[in-house]
Design an enzyme around this catalytic site. Structure first.
Site, PDB file in Angstrom:
ATOM      1  N   ASP A  59      48.739  33.849  -4.353  1.00  0.00           N
ATOM      2  CA  ASP A  59      48.149  34.509  -5.555  1.00  0.00           C
ATOM      3  C   ASP A  59      49.244  35.490  -6.314  1.00  0.00           C
ATOM      4  O   ASP A  59      50.099  35.867  -5.851  1.00  0.00           O
ATOM      5  CB  ASP A  59      46.806  35.283  -5.236  1.00  0.00           C
ATOM      6  CG  ASP A  59      46.405  36.156  -6.554  1.00  0.00           C
ATOM      7  OD1 ASP A  59      46.047  35.617  -7.349  1.00  0.00           O
ATOM      8  OD2 ASP A  59      46.233  37.372  -6.088  1.00  0.00           O
ATOM      9  N   ASP A  78      48.315  38.543  -9.020  1.00  0.00           N
ATOM     10  CA  ASP A  78      47.870  40.204  -9.034  1.00  0.00           C
ATOM     11  C   ASP A  78      46.973  40.231  -7.817  1.00  0.00           C
ATOM     12  O   ASP A  78      46.187  39.773  -7.269  1.00  0.00           O
ATOM     13  CB  ASP A  78      46.801  40.189 -10.320  1.00  0.00           C
ATOM     14  CG  ASP A  78      47.428  39.910 -11.644  1.00  0.00           C
ATOM     15  OD1 ASP A  78      48.401  40.164 -11.830  1.00  0.00           O
ATOM     16  OD2 ASP A  78      46.681  38.895 -12.460  1.00  0.00           O
ATOM     17  N   ASP A 136      44.387  37.732  -2.215  1.00  0.00           N
ATOM     18  CA  ASP A 136      43.819  38.937  -1.741  1.00  0.00           C
ATOM     19  C   ASP A 136      42.289  38.896  -2.105  1.00  0.00           C
ATOM     20  O   ASP A 136      41.502  40.002  -1.775  1.00  0.00           O
ATOM     21  CB  ASP A 136      44.450  40.267  -2.489  1.00  0.00           C
ATOM     22  CG  ASP A 136      43.929  40.184  -4.237  1.00  0.00           C
ATOM     23  OD1 ASP A 136      44.672  39.196  -4.849  1.00  0.00           O
ATOM     24  OD2 ASP A 136      43.280  40.830  -4.808  1.00  0.00           O
TER      25      ASP A 136
END
Length: 239
Positions: free
Chosen positions: A26, A28, A186
């Site tokens: 990922d 961001d 995250d």
């Protein structure tokens, strides 16, 4: 050269081993800390168009989703024909910040060193993100880490998380099998995307969702620092 074209050429030439191992990150909240720009643009966009300004904590929880879906969550009473207005205002504000060199998206500690280590160890690397393709390319180039990635998947060219579309496309680009592919992110959206695609998943603690949410959404393990990722990958493939 585009990531898909490059991957296809390498694969056709036999430069990818039949048992390629793929790690898809990922962006961001995993590679870069982009919270400030996203929160600022979303709050201002909503205010400019007369909507209630979302709280910072709520915006953080939607990072990683396609923008229109995030807007729907943050503004539950918004009308369908108003979503594009907020989306366009957000993109305009983001472009203004970028034009003024006000976008601050620092790499998390240990990112480049770990990417370099994984690449040297033979891992194929990719990104799957809610960012648009142009914004992702700019982010990776500005941080000088674009050279590490062989496949880039973005929400404007695919179905957004937690749908498996981006992860499945990354595997097709590289020839990697599900059992040799790992998603690292995250948020619960990243973990669910991996679960929906049939791949393994590793969560990280420095982003936007809690450790409990990551495990509940399908994480096989969770790391506290970027430098722990190589060992987590090694342990995952020992099982």
């Amino acid at each position: 050269m585009g990531s898909v074209l490059l991957a296809n050429r390498l694969f056709q030439k036999g430069n990818y081993k039949k048992k390629s191992r793929l790690v898809v990150f990922d962006c961001d909240g995993t590679l870069v800390d982009s919270a400030y720009a996203i929160i600022s643009c979303m709050q201002t966009a909503c205010s400019n168009l007369g909507h209630l300004q979302p709280k910072k904590v709520d915006i953080r929880r939607t990072v990683g989703l396609p923008l229109d879906e995030a807007i729907t969550i943050l503004l539950p009473s918004i009308k369908i024909n108003q979503i594009n207005g907020v989306k366009n205002e957000f993109n305009k504000l983001y472009a203004m910040l970028k034009g003024r060199n006000k976008i601050h998206e620092p790499l998390y500690c240990g990112v480049e060193e770990t990417l370099c280590s994984l690449k040297k160890a033979g891992w194929l690397l990719g990104v799957a993100t809610g960012k648009s393709s142009n914004v992702l390319k700019s982010t990776l180039e500005n941080q000088n880490i674009d050279r590490y990635f062989i496949t880039l998947q973005t929400a404007d060219l695919s179905v957004g998380k937690p749908d498996p579309d981006m992860l499945l496309k990354a595997m097709r680009d590289t020839g990697a099998e599900k059992k040799r592919t790992v998603m690292i992110g995250d948020t619960s959206y990243d973990m669910k995307m991996a679960r929906n695609a049939g791949t393994s998943a590793i969560g990280v603690t420095w982003g936007y969702h809690s450790v409990e949410e990551l495990y509940d959404s399908g994480a096989h393990s969770v790391v506290k620092t970027f430098s722990q990722i190589p060992l987590a990958l090694e342990n995952l493939f020992k099982k």
